[in-house]
Write an enzyme that holds these catalytic residues in place. Structure first.
Site, PDB file in Angstrom:
ATOM      1  N   TRP A 358     -40.444 -11.424 -92.578  1.00  0.00           N
ATOM      2  CA  TRP A 358     -39.766 -10.318 -93.248  1.00  0.00           C
ATOM      3  C   TRP A 358     -40.754  -9.397 -93.950  1.00  0.00           C
ATOM      4  O   TRP A 358     -40.386  -8.675 -94.869  1.00  0.00           O
ATOM      5  CB  TRP A 358     -38.736 -10.856 -94.232  1.00  0.00           C
ATOM      6  CG  TRP A 358     -37.493 -11.349 -93.556  1.00  0.00           C
ATOM      7  CD1 TRP A 358     -36.343 -10.649 -93.383  1.00  0.00           C
ATOM      8  CD2 TRP A 358     -37.275 -12.620 -92.955  1.00  0.00           C
ATOM      9  NE1 TRP A 358     -35.416 -11.405 -92.702  1.00  0.00           N
ATOM     10  CE2 TRP A 358     -35.963 -12.625 -92.424  1.00  0.00           C
ATOM     11  CE3 TRP A 358     -38.049 -13.765 -92.785  1.00  0.00           C
ATOM     12  CZ2 TRP A 358     -35.411 -13.722 -91.764  1.00  0.00           C
ATOM     13  CZ3 TRP A 358     -37.501 -14.849 -92.133  1.00  0.00           C
ATOM     14  CH2 TRP A 358     -36.209 -14.824 -91.634  1.00  0.00           C
ATOM     15  N   CYS A 393     -32.960 -11.752 -89.076  1.00  0.00           N
ATOM     16  CA  CYS A 393     -31.649 -12.409 -88.971  1.00  0.00           C
ATOM     17  C   CYS A 393     -30.888 -12.035 -87.712  1.00  0.00           C
ATOM     18  O   CYS A 393     -30.259 -12.888 -87.083  1.00  0.00           O
ATOM     19  CB  CYS A 393     -30.826 -12.136 -90.223  1.00  0.00           C
ATOM     20  SG  CYS A 393     -30.138 -10.467 -90.346  1.00  0.00           S
ATOM     21  N   HIS A 452     -26.451  -9.183 -93.407  1.00  0.00           N
ATOM     22  CA  HIS A 452     -27.016 -10.426 -92.890  1.00  0.00           C
ATOM     23  C   HIS A 452     -26.171 -10.864 -91.702  1.00  0.00           C
ATOM     24  O   HIS A 452     -24.944 -10.819 -91.747  1.00  0.00           O
ATOM     25  CB  HIS A 452     -27.032 -11.517 -93.957  1.00  0.00           C
ATOM     26  CG  HIS A 452     -27.531 -12.841 -93.443  1.00  0.00           C
ATOM     27  ND1 HIS A 452     -28.712 -12.955 -92.751  1.00  0.00           N
ATOM     28  CD2 HIS A 452     -27.003 -14.091 -93.489  1.00  0.00           C
ATOM     29  CE1 HIS A 452     -28.897 -14.223 -92.402  1.00  0.00           C
ATOM     30  NE2 HIS A 452     -27.870 -14.929 -92.837  1.00  0.00           N
ATOM     31  N   ASP A 475     -25.665 -20.725 -88.795  1.00  0.00           N
ATOM     32  CA  ASP A 475     -26.699 -19.732 -89.091  1.00  0.00           C
ATOM     33  C   ASP A 475     -28.061 -20.342 -88.829  1.00  0.00           C
ATOM     34  O   ASP A 475     -28.401 -21.393 -89.381  1.00  0.00           O
ATOM     35  CB  ASP A 475     -26.575 -19.295 -90.556  1.00  0.00           C
ATOM     36  CG  ASP A 475     -27.391 -18.046 -90.875  1.00  0.00           C
ATOM     37  OD1 ASP A 475     -28.205 -17.647 -90.033  1.00  0.00           O
ATOM     38  OD2 ASP A 475     -27.214 -17.485 -91.971  1.00  0.00           O
ATOM     39  N   TYR A 637     -34.495  -4.310 -95.156  1.00  0.00           N
ATOM     40  CA  TYR A 637     -33.047  -4.524 -95.116  1.00  0.00           C
ATOM     41  C   TYR A 637     -32.623  -5.709 -95.983  1.00  0.00           C
ATOM     42  O   TYR A 637     -31.444  -5.882 -96.280  1.00  0.00           O
ATOM     43  CB  TYR A 637     -32.567  -4.704 -93.673  1.00  0.00           C
ATOM     44  CG  TYR A 637     -32.679  -6.106 -93.119  1.00  0.00           C
ATOM     45  CD1 TYR A 637     -31.579  -6.964 -93.107  1.00  0.00           C
ATOM     46  CD2 TYR A 637     -33.876  -6.583 -92.577  1.00  0.00           C
ATOM     47  CE1 TYR A 637     -31.671  -8.243 -92.599  1.00  0.00           C
ATOM     48  CE2 TYR A 637     -33.968  -7.844 -92.064  1.00  0.00           C
ATOM     49  CZ  TYR A 637     -32.864  -8.678 -92.072  1.00  0.00           C
ATOM     50  OH  TYR A 637     -32.968  -9.955 -91.555  1.00  0.00           O
TER      51      TYR A 637
END
Length: 802
Positions: A358, A393, A452, A475, A637
Site C-alpha cells: 500500500w 484489496c 474496501h 476476505d 485510497y
C-alpha cells in the site's frame, strides 16, 4: 546441507548471520527466517499507516525498524530425503497433495483377502474379461454439468450430479458383478477418508458414490456415476477393476481418464446450492466482472477479468490448496476450503499467492493498478512458486473470486464505501484534531478507507443457528489474524445484520467495518481528548456489488444493516455491544452549527478545477462568526495522506437560521504536482464559533481519461477478429514509461506494450488479432498505467456466435 535461494547456493558458513526461526515440514524442505540487522531504506510512516504489512521485503521496513525478515518465500534448505522419511516412521502422514501423486500408489493387481471369493464371474466358456477402452464422454458430460467453458482436455463435473462413462470390454460382461470403477484423489488414498471411492453396478455394495448401468450394447457398457454431494473436490484418477482369479485386476494408469470434481450450485444437497438460475449463471459462470471503487457520490468502476475457465487456472486453484498443505479429506468441506483460500491468497504468513503493498513504491514488482485480471497472477504464482508482487484489496478480491468460482462456489466481489479500519477492535473510529482545528495526523491511529473490497460466498452454515446461512463474507486482504493466520471469514451477512457476533468466523471485525461511529475529538496540549462530534452515518455509507446480468451497481447495504437510527438498528448495536464491541456514548448537545461539503459538478475530471462548496448552517437565533480551517491532501485510497497541498484559514459570518457558502475552490494547479499515481483528494473543514466546533469530510475521486477499445472482424468462434486500443493524452503533462495491456476471457490472452512517453495531446493506437474460443457476450479489457497516471481503462464488448 545447502541453502538454495533462486539458484544461489550457499554453504552453512555463508549463511547470513543468525537464523532465528527454523520450521521443518514433511516435504523435505526446511523454511528458514533470517533476522537482519539493516539498516535498510525506510519508506516512512506512510507505508505502515497505509496498511503495508511488515512482511517480506526489506525496503518496506516501516518506521525505522531495522530488524526485518528477508525474502523467505523463495528460500528452502534441502535436507536428506531418507532422513525426512525416517522422521515419519512412527506416525501416519496426512495426504496433502492432489496434483503431485505417486504413479505406482495403486497396484494393477490386488489379491483378495484370505478366504474371500476369488473366482471371476465371466461368461462360461469365454476368456477372462479385460478393458479395451474407457470413454469419459467429455462433450456430453461438460454440457450437462455446465463445464464446457473450461479450457482443459479432461472431464470436469460437479458433485451430486450424474455423469456418464462408456467402458468397452473385450467381450460382453455377464453383469455388474464383474467390474467396478475406482476413483482416487491424492496420495495414499483411503476409503475411510473419502479419497478412494468404489462404484459398483450390481447388488454388491460400493462406496458413497452411486452407479448404474444405463445401457449395454455388445461389449460397450454405458455407466452412470453420481458423486455424493459432499465429495472431496479436486482431481481424481479413474480405474476400472475386474474381478479375476485371486483378486481385482485394474486398468493401467491413464491420465486421459482423470476427472475434476467441483462444488455444485445446481445440486440441492450440496451446501453451495443456489436456487435462482440467473444468480448461478452470474456468480458461478460469469468470467468477467465489474469492481466498484472511488467514494460515495464519486463512484468509479473497474472491469476485472476473472478468467476462471482459462487454461491452467483450475490446476492453479488446486495447486493453492496443495501449497497450503490442506488435508485432502477436508477439501469437500466448503467452510474449510474458503477459509483456507482466504489465508492462501495473501503471502503474509503462508507463502501465498500475492504480496500486499500500500505504498507508492512498486519497483520490486508490478503496481496493483496494472493488472487486467486474475489469470496472469495465478499462472505466475504456479509457474514460479513465488508470491506475486503486488496487490491491494480489489486485486485480492478479484483473484479470490476467480478461485471460488473456478471451484464451483458462488461468489461475488463486494465494495464497502467508507470502510472503517480500527486498530483497537471497537465500534469507534477516532479522528483527532489540534486546538486550531487542523488534523492531528500524529495521534490519529484509526483510518477510514475510501472503499474496501472483499468477497461473499454462498453456502449453508450447519455450524450456525438457522437463518445464518446464505451469503458469507470472506476476505483475503491481510488485515488482522484469525486463528493465527491472516484471513477473514466466512462471516454470515445475516448474523452481521442482527449483531449476533458470538459465532465463527470474524463477525466482530466485519461488523466494525460497516457500523463504526466516527468520533471527532480535539486534543489539548496536555493530551486530553474532548469529543465535539459523533457521526453515526459515515461508515458503511453504501455497500455495492455488480448486478446480475448487467454492469450496474446493486446496493446490498440493507443485507448488512438496518436503516440508520431505526429501532432495529438500535437493537442490533445494543446486541453487538453485549458481545464485546464497545461503542461511543458521548453525550453531546444538539449542534446549532453544522457544516457540509459538496462538489458542484460530478464527475470531477482529472486535470480540471474542483468546484468545492462548503456550506455552514446556523440554526440558532444569533449570528455566528465562524473561524474555519480547510485542509486538502492527496491520499491513498486507504485514507492515508500521500501529500498535503493546501491549508487555508477563512472566516464566515452566518446569520440566524441562514446558511453561508465561502468559496474555497481547489484548482488543478494546486493538486496536480502532488498527485503522483494517486487520484483521490481528501478535504477536511473544521470551524470554531464561541464554544462550538464543527467539522466535515469530503473525499473526491478524480476521474482519469479513458481508453477507446473497439472490436472488429467476424464475431464467431474460430474466426479471426481484431481489437484496437486508442488513447489521447488530454492532460497537460507528459506520461513516461507507459504500460498498456489488454485481455479478454475466452477471447484473447494477456498482451501488453510499452511506450517510453506520450506527450500532451499525443495519441497512440494498438491493434491485435485474436480467435474467439467461447461464444456469448464477451469483452476485452484494456488499461494504461504509468508512474504519474493510473486507473485508465476501457472495455470493448461484443456477442460471439457459436
Amino acid at each position: 546441507m545447502t541453502c538454495e535461494v533462486r539458484g544461489l547456493h550457499l554453504s552453512a558458513r555463508q549463511w547470513p548471520r543468525g537464523p532465528r526461526v527454523v520450521m521443518s515440514s514433511g516435504s523435505g524442505r526446511i523454511r528458514v527466517v533470517f533476522v537482519c540487522v539493516g539498516p535498510f531504506r525506510n519508506q516512512g510512516p506512510e507505508v505502515d499507516a497505509g496498511r503495508q504489512p511488515p512482511h517480506l521485503l526489506p525496503q518496506f521496513c516501516p518506521r525505522g525498524i531495522t530488524c526485518c525478515p528477508l525474502l523467505v518465500n523463495t528460500m528452502s534448505i534441502m535436507s536428506d530425503p531418507a532422513r525426512n522419511q525416517n522422521s515419519y516412521r512412527g506416525r501416519f502422514q496426512v495426504p496433502t497433495s492432489n496434483l503431485t501423486t505417486e504413479e505406482d500408489d495403486y497396484p494393477e493387481f490386488e489379491p483378495f483377502d484370505e478366504g474371500a471369493e476369488a473366482t471371476p464371474r465371466t461368461t462360461p466358456g469365454a476368456g477372462s474379461l479385460s478393458v479395451q477402452q474407457v470413454d469419459m464422454c467429455l462433450q456430453m458430460n461438460k454440457q450437462t454439468h455446465y463445464t464446457s467453458a473450461y479450457d482443459i482436455n479432461h472431464l470436469v463435473v460437479r458433485r451430486g450430479l450424474q455423469f456418464v462413462i462408456k467402458v468397452t470390454f473385450n467381450q460382453a460382461p455377464a453383469g455388474g458383478e464383474d467390474f467396478q470403477l475406482n476413483f482416487l484423489i491424492g496420495s495414499s488414498p483411503s476409503a475411510s477418508k473419502g479419497s478412494e471411492v468404489v462404484v459398483t453396478f450390481g447388488s454388491r455394495q460400493g462406496g458413497l458414490w452411486s452407479g448404474q448401468i444405463l445401457e449395454s450394447l455388445d461389449q460397450t457398457v454405458t455407466l452412470g456415476v453420481t458423486p455424493s454431494p459432499d465429495a472431496i473436490v479436486g482431481k481424481y484418477r479413474t480405474f476400472v477393476s475386474i474381478a479375476a482369479s485371486g483378486g481385482m485386476q485394474r486398468t493401467k494408469r491413464d491420465p486421459s481418464t482423470d476427472l475434476y470434481l467441483l462444488f455444485n450450485a445446481w445440486c440441492p444437497e450440496d451446501p453451495v446450492y443456489l436456487p435462482d438460475e440467473s444468480e448461478k449463471h452470474e456468480y458461478v459462470l460469469n468470467d468477467n466482472g465489474v469492481i466498484f471503487q472511488g467514494s460515495v457520490g464519486s463512484m468509479s468502476t473497474r472491469n476485472w477479468m476473472y478468467g476462471q475457465f482459462e487454461k491452467g487456472i483450475l490446476d492453479a486453484c488446486i495447486h493453492i490448496l496443495d501449497a497450503s498443505r490442506m488435508p485432502i479429506h477436508d477439501r469437500g468441506n466448503i467452510i474449510k476450503v474458503v477459509r483456507k483460500g482466504s489465508a492462501m491468497l495473501n503471502s503474509q504468513d503462508d507463502n501465498g499467492v500475492m504480496v500486499g503493498n500500500w505504498s507508492d513504491d512498486f519497483s520490486m514488482g508490478k503496481p496493483p493498478t496494472s493488472w487486467t485480471g486474475s489469470v496472469q497472477i495465478l499462472l505466475q504464482y504456479v509457474n514460479t512458486g513465488v508470491p506475486v508482487c503486488y496487490a491491494q484489496c480489489w486485486v485480492f478480491a478479484g483473484v479470490f473470486n476467480t478461485f471460488l468460482r473456478c471451484l464451483g462456489i458462488p461468489a461475488r466481489v463486494i465494495t464497502n464505501f467508507s470502510s472503517a479500519h480500527d486498530n483497537t477492535g471497537n465500534l469507534k473510529t477516532d479522528l483527532i484534531f489540534k486546538p486550531d482545528g487542523s488534523p492531528d495526523k500524529r495521534h490519529t491511529r484509526d483510518s477510514i478507507w475510501n472503499y474496501h473490497c472483499w468477497n461473499e460466498a454462498f453456502m449453508v452454515r450447519p455450524d450456525l443457528p438457522n437463518g445464518f446461512g446464505g451469503w458469507q463474507v470472506v476476505d483475503a486482504t491481510p488485515q488482522e489474524t484469525s486463528d493465527g493466520h491472516f484471513r477473514c471469514g466466512p462471516a454470515s451477512v445475516a448474523a452481521i445484520k442482527e449483531g449476533v457476533l458470538c459465532h465463527p468466523f470474524d463477525l466482530g471485525f466485519v461488523f466494525a467495518e460497516v457500523n463504526s461511529d466516527v468520533v471527532f475529538s480535539k486534543r489539548d496540549r496536555f493530551g486530553t481528548l474532548t469529543p465535539f462530534r459523533v457521526d453515526k452515518t459515515h461508515i458503511g455509507q453504501a455497500i455495492y456489488t455488480k448486478a446480475v446480468s448487467g454492469s450496474s451497481p446493486m446496493d446490498v447495504t440493507h443485507t448488512y444493516k438496518y436503516p440508520e437510527g431505526s429501532s432495529e438498528d438500535e437493537r442490533t448495536m445494543a446486541r453487538a455491544e453485549e458481545y464485546g464491541c464497545s461503542r461511543d456514548h458521548s453525550e453531546l448537545p444538539d449542534p446549532q452549527l453544522t457544516v457540509n461539503i459538496s462538489v458542484g459538478q460530478l464527475p470531477c475530471l482529472l486535470g480540471h478545477d474542483v468546484n468545492l462548496m462548503v456550506e455552514f448552517h446556523n440554526s440558532s437565533e444569533f449570528p455566528r462568526t465562524i473561524h474555519a480551517h480547510m485542509s486538502a491532501s492527496v491520499i491513498f485510497y486507504t485514507g492515508v495522506t500521500a501529500s498535503q497541498f493546501k491549508d487555508q484559514d477563512f472566516k464566515a459570518l452566518v446569520q440566524p437560521y441562514q446558511s453561508e457558502r465561502p468559496p474555497p475552490d481547489i484548482t488543478s494547479q494546486e493538486y496536480t504536482p502532488h498527485l503522483g499515481a494517486q487520484r483521490c483528494l481528501h478535504c477536511i473543514v473544521t470551524g470554531q464559533a464561541d464554544d462550538q466546533s464543527v467539522s466535515a469530510i469530503k473525499v473526491i475521486d478524480l476521474q482519469p481519461p479513458g481508453l477507446n477499445v473497439t472490436l472488429s472482424g467476424q464475431p464467431q468462434v474460430g474466426q479471426q477478429m481484431f481489437v484496437t486500443v486508442t488513447f489521447t493524452n488530454l492532460l497537460s503533462i507528459t506520461l513516461y514509461n507507459v504500460y498498456v495491456a489488454l485481455e479478454g476471457a475466452g477471447l484473447i490472452s494477456h498482451r501488453h506494450r510499452l511506450y517510453s512517453s506520450i506527450e500532451p495531446q499525443a495519441s497512440i493506437t494498438w491493434t491485435e488479432s485474436f480467435i474467439p474460443r467461447l461464444h456469448g457476450a464477451r469483452a476485452v479489457l484494456a488499461l494504461l498505467d504509468c508512474s504519474n497516471l493510473s486507473q485508465v481503462w476501457g472495455v470493448g464488448e461484443g456477442v460471439i456466435s457459436p
